[in-house]
Design a protein around this motif. Structure first.
Motif, PDB file in Angstrom:
ATOM      1  N   GLN A 102       0.818  -1.208   0.000  1.00 11.89           N
ATOM      2  CA  GLN A 102       0.000   0.000   0.000  1.00 11.89           C
ATOM      3  C   GLN A 102       0.860   1.270   0.000  1.00 11.89           C
ATOM      4  O   GLN A 102       0.331   2.364  -0.027  1.00 11.89           O
ATOM      5  N   GLY A 103       2.190   1.090   0.039  1.00 12.73           N
ATOM      6  CA  GLY A 103       3.079   2.248  -0.048  1.00 12.73           C
ATOM      7  C   GLY A 103       3.839   2.579   1.222  1.00 12.73           C
ATOM      8  O   GLY A 103       4.667   3.490   1.226  1.00 12.73           O
ATOM      9  N   PHE A 104       3.592   1.878   2.293  1.00 13.56           N
ATOM     10  CA  PHE A 104       4.342   2.093   3.530  1.00 13.56           C
ATOM     11  C   PHE A 104       5.614   1.252   3.439  1.00 13.56           C
ATOM     12  O   PHE A 104       5.654   0.119   3.882  1.00 13.56           O
ATOM     13  N   GLU A 115       9.800   2.320   9.680  1.00 15.21           N
ATOM     14  CA  GLU A 115       9.144   3.347  10.493  1.00 15.21           C
ATOM     15  C   GLU A 115       7.699   3.597  10.065  1.00 15.21           C
ATOM     16  O   GLU A 115       6.811   3.745  10.917  1.00 15.21           O
ATOM     17  N   SER A 116       7.460   3.632   8.757  1.00 19.79           N
ATOM     18  CA  SER A 116       6.091   3.881   8.295  1.00 19.79           C
ATOM     19  C   SER A 116       5.173   2.691   8.610  1.00 19.79           C
ATOM     20  O   SER A 116       3.998   2.880   8.931  1.00 19.79           O
ATOM     21  N   VAL A 117       5.720   1.484   8.540  1.00 18.85           N
ATOM     22  CA  VAL A 117       4.937   0.295   8.916  1.00 18.85           C
ATOM     23  C   VAL A 117       4.626   0.342  10.411  1.00 18.85           C
ATOM     24  O   VAL A 117       3.497   0.084  10.832  1.00 18.85           O
ATOM     25  N   GLU A 157       9.896  -7.332   0.801  1.00 20.57           N
ATOM     26  CA  GLU A 157       8.617  -7.076   0.135  1.00 20.57           C
ATOM     27  C   GLU A 157       8.715  -5.853  -0.767  1.00 20.57           C
ATOM     28  O   GLU A 157       8.126  -5.829  -1.847  1.00 20.57           O
ATOM     29  N   LYS A 158       9.483  -4.858  -0.349  1.00 19.20           N
ATOM     30  CA  LYS A 158       9.678  -3.661  -1.164  1.00 19.20           C
ATOM     31  C   LYS A 158      10.391  -4.030  -2.465  1.00 19.20           C
ATOM     32  O   LYS A 158      10.031  -3.553  -3.535  1.00 19.20           O
TER      33      LYS A 158
END
Length: 78
Positions: A20-22, A26-28, A52-53
């Motif tokens: 979803q773009g996280f 840190e964003s996760v 995963e990225k």
């Protein structure tokens, strides 16, 4: 499989967030709090996010606009 026992966050949850773009640890963590409790999963969390990225980069590749059509004119049917 659970990644973070403290907050009940699964590997699937993390993969979904990355898709979803996280795309940073840190964003996760901001979204699901994984790794913010005892911290035992931090190393695994970071590896999963990076993995995963990298997979997401390849899934965004598209094929050429050229199409291949099969020539059935030479096929002889009994």
């Amino acid at each position: 499989m659970l990644m973070c026992l403290c907050y009940g966050v699964s590997c699937k949850d993390i993969k979904t967030l990355v898709n979803q773009g996280f795309d940073s640890k840190e964003s996760v963590q901001e979204q699901c709090f994984a790794g913010t409790g005892c911290g035992c999963c931090l190393e695994a969390l970071e590896k999963l996010v990076e993995s995963e990225k990298n997979l997401a980069k390849f899934s965004n590749l598209t094929t050429s606009h050229a199409s291949v059509e099969q020539d059935n004119s030479l096929i002889q049917y009994p």
